[in-house]
Scaffold this active site. Structure first.
Site, mmCIF file in Angstrom:
data_model
loop_
_atom_site.group_PDB
_atom_site.id
_atom_site.type_symbol
_atom_site.label_atom_id
_atom_site.label_comp_id
_atom_site.label_asym_id
_atom_site.label_seq_id
_atom_site.Cartn_x
_atom_site.Cartn_y
_atom_site.Cartn_z
ATOM 1 N N TYR A 116 0.850 -1.187 0.000
ATOM 2 C CA TYR A 116 0.000 0.000 0.000
ATOM 3 C C TYR A 116 0.882 1.232 0.000
ATOM 4 O O TYR A 116 2.067 1.187 0.357
ATOM 5 C CB TYR A 116 -0.933 0.004 1.218
ATOM 6 C CG TYR A 116 -0.210 0.082 2.546
ATOM 7 C CD1 TYR A 116 0.087 1.303 3.136
ATOM 8 C CD2 TYR A 116 0.186 -1.075 3.215
ATOM 9 C CE1 TYR A 116 0.762 1.377 4.346
ATOM 10 C CE2 TYR A 116 0.849 -1.012 4.425
ATOM 11 C CZ TYR A 116 1.135 0.214 4.989
ATOM 12 O OH TYR A 116 1.817 0.282 6.178
ATOM 13 N N CYS A 117 0.297 2.353 -0.426
ATOM 14 C CA CYS A 117 0.993 3.639 -0.398
ATOM 15 C C CYS A 117 -0.063 4.724 -0.181
ATOM 16 O O CYS A 117 -1.203 4.418 0.173
ATOM 17 C CB CYS A 117 1.797 3.864 -1.675
ATOM 18 S SG CYS A 117 0.808 3.797 -3.193
ATOM 19 N N THR A 118 0.274 5.966 -0.386
ATOM 20 C CA THR A 118 -0.640 7.060 -0.049
ATOM 21 C C THR A 118 -1.910 7.041 -0.888
ATOM 22 O O THR A 118 -3.018 6.993 -0.361
ATOM 23 C CB THR A 118 0.071 8.414 -0.214
ATOM 24 O OG1 THR A 118 1.261 8.409 0.551
ATOM 25 C CG2 THR A 118 -0.837 9.553 0.247
ATOM 26 N N ILE A 175 -4.001 4.556 0.951
ATOM 27 C CA ILE A 175 -4.441 4.881 2.305
ATOM 28 C C ILE A 175 -5.557 5.913 2.290
ATOM 29 O O ILE A 175 -6.486 5.852 3.099
ATOM 30 C CB ILE A 175 -3.256 5.403 3.133
ATOM 31 C CG1 ILE A 175 -2.152 4.343 3.232
ATOM 32 C CG2 ILE A 175 -3.698 5.807 4.539
ATOM 33 C CD1 ILE A 175 -0.846 4.884 3.768
ATOM 34 N N GLY A 222 -2.035 5.155 -4.098
ATOM 35 C CA GLY A 222 -2.074 4.014 -5.004
ATOM 36 C C GLY A 222 -1.062 4.035 -6.123
ATOM 37 O O GLY A 222 -0.734 2.990 -6.696
#
Length: 263
Positions: free
Chosen positions: A179-181, A208, A183
């Site tokens: 996952y990241c901020t 997120i 996508g």
């Protein structure tokens, strides 16, 4: 109070672009016409940016104009607000990559990992064989993360590919999720793993930000706040503006009232 809010739109799309210089100028002209501020990158692999305006109508009109440009097509947008404008001016730049992994052979337009909707993310996290990777930089992870996520300890996204090469080979036969901020980094990171022969690769759709927006706070598995690359610094559940600021000495975020972790 709502009249004082600034509306913020984060967006990206991986799509092959041939006339990058023309499209960069088109995006800049369109943003100026709608009196937007923010930061936008245009590259041969697509478009990525965050823009803000005093009214949501201005932003929606901006995206309708971009969507009418055949080269871009439909662009997915994540909406939020801020009590202050997150940007002091407009910057629209041409780049070689909209998110620089530094591996030219990786093409998210060809294939990426399996998207997992925010509403289904908690179920995936309960899988005992899952290897969960936080694809962000170490200073972002310190502000907030999902339980049991591995922090690669990277200072820059370009370092992530090397970390995965050195550390993930023993997990090739297990499920790997990341996952990241918002996508976008996971699009490249999952594409990288698929190119290296990993088969069960997943990533959080919308990142997120979508999770904090769509998953009830009582059910959240995310602890802390999510760093964002604009003047708001961090967002919390429900995409509320967080209580963080950026250190003027080193540039890293810390909670207002505390001392900078890095310094």
């Amino acid at each position: 109070m709502s009249e004082l809010l600034h509306h913020v739109a984060a967006f990206y799309r991986f799509v092959p672009l041939a006339e990058v210089d023309r499209l960069r100028a088109f995006v800049e002209d369109t943003a100026k016409q709608h009196q937007l501020s923010g930061s936008v990158l245009v590259a041969p692999e697509g478009i990525n940016g965050t823009v803000t305006a005093r009214t949501r109508e201005s932003l929606e009109s901006f995206f309708r104009t971009l969507g009418a440009e055949r080269a871009f097509g439909a662009i997915s947008v994540k909406w939020s607000t801020g009590e202050r404008t997150p940007f002091d001016r407009l910057r629209v730049k041409r780049k070689n990559e909209i998110v620089p992994l530094g591996r030219r052979e990786i093409d998210p337009n060809r294939r990426v990992g399996t998207y997992v909707r925010p509403e289904a993310w908690n179920e995936l996290l309960d899988d005992p064989e899952l290897v969960l990777i936080d694809a962000r930089n170490a200073f972002e992870v310190r502000l907030g993360r999902f339980d049991k996520a591995i922090d690669p300890g990277t200072r820059d996204f370009r370092e992530l590919a090397g970390w995965m090469e050195r550390n993930l080979e023993p997990t090739r036969d297990r499920k790997v999720a990341m996952y990241c901020t918002g996508g976008i980094r996971c699009e490249k990171a999952t594409s990288f793993l698929l190119e290296r022969g990993f088969e069960r690769v997943y990533h959080l759709e919308g990142g997120i930000l979508s999770y904090l927006e769509r998953v009830p706070e009582a059910e959240t598995r995310f602890r802390g706040a999510c760093f964002v690359f604009d003047g708001r610094v961090s967002l919390e559940h429900g995409l509320r503006e967080g209580d963080h600021e950026v250190c003027r000495a080193c540039g890293e975020p810390f909670q207002t009232g505390d001392r900078c972790f890095n310094c």
